[in-house]
Design a protein around this motif. Sequence first.
Motif: not given
Length: 190
Positions: A111-120
């Motif tokens: 959840a955190d990793y995806a939030a760090s990717a722009d627009g994910t």
Amino acid sequence: MTGSNMRTTPVYVVRPIATDAARAEASAFAEDYARALAEQGINVSARPITSSPGGQALGVYEDDVLVGALVMYPHADMRHWGVDGREPGLFVSLDHTADGQVGQAITLWLADYAASADGTKWVWCEVPTAAGDAHHRLAHLGDFGWECLRPGCGRDSSPVARLRLRARSLPGIAAVISAPYLSAGRAVSA
């Protein structure tokens, strides 16, 4: 706990399964994982954990011992999900990391990793419904915050339960699980 007894390094480390030795260890892990669950009456695939086109095999290590694995597809084509797969997201295969504390830590980290990717906005996962462990895996993933969507066909056209997890920033997760070889929504070499 006093300050001197506190753990200063994360419990888990995520790193690519990129060498022959790491692949051999991951294959042995997959077999052991499948065997342990079979002893509980839960049948799962013992298929090897390998990178595939567009996907990166990742190991989850605790004190340099492999305790889980997943395959991450940062730019997966999710058109086969229809309307549920239109928003930007990250697809993962959690075949060898669905249970217990490791599964929960990976869920929070994803959840955190995806939030760090722009627009994910989402992390997506498919659980084969023909497998004997589908109910077990769905229950665990639901407990960890995965939302079950309508069933459908998976990436390989087999029947699956479709799950998604909302991307969200969790700044404290780095104290539990770190990924020094991954950054900004993409894997890098170890």
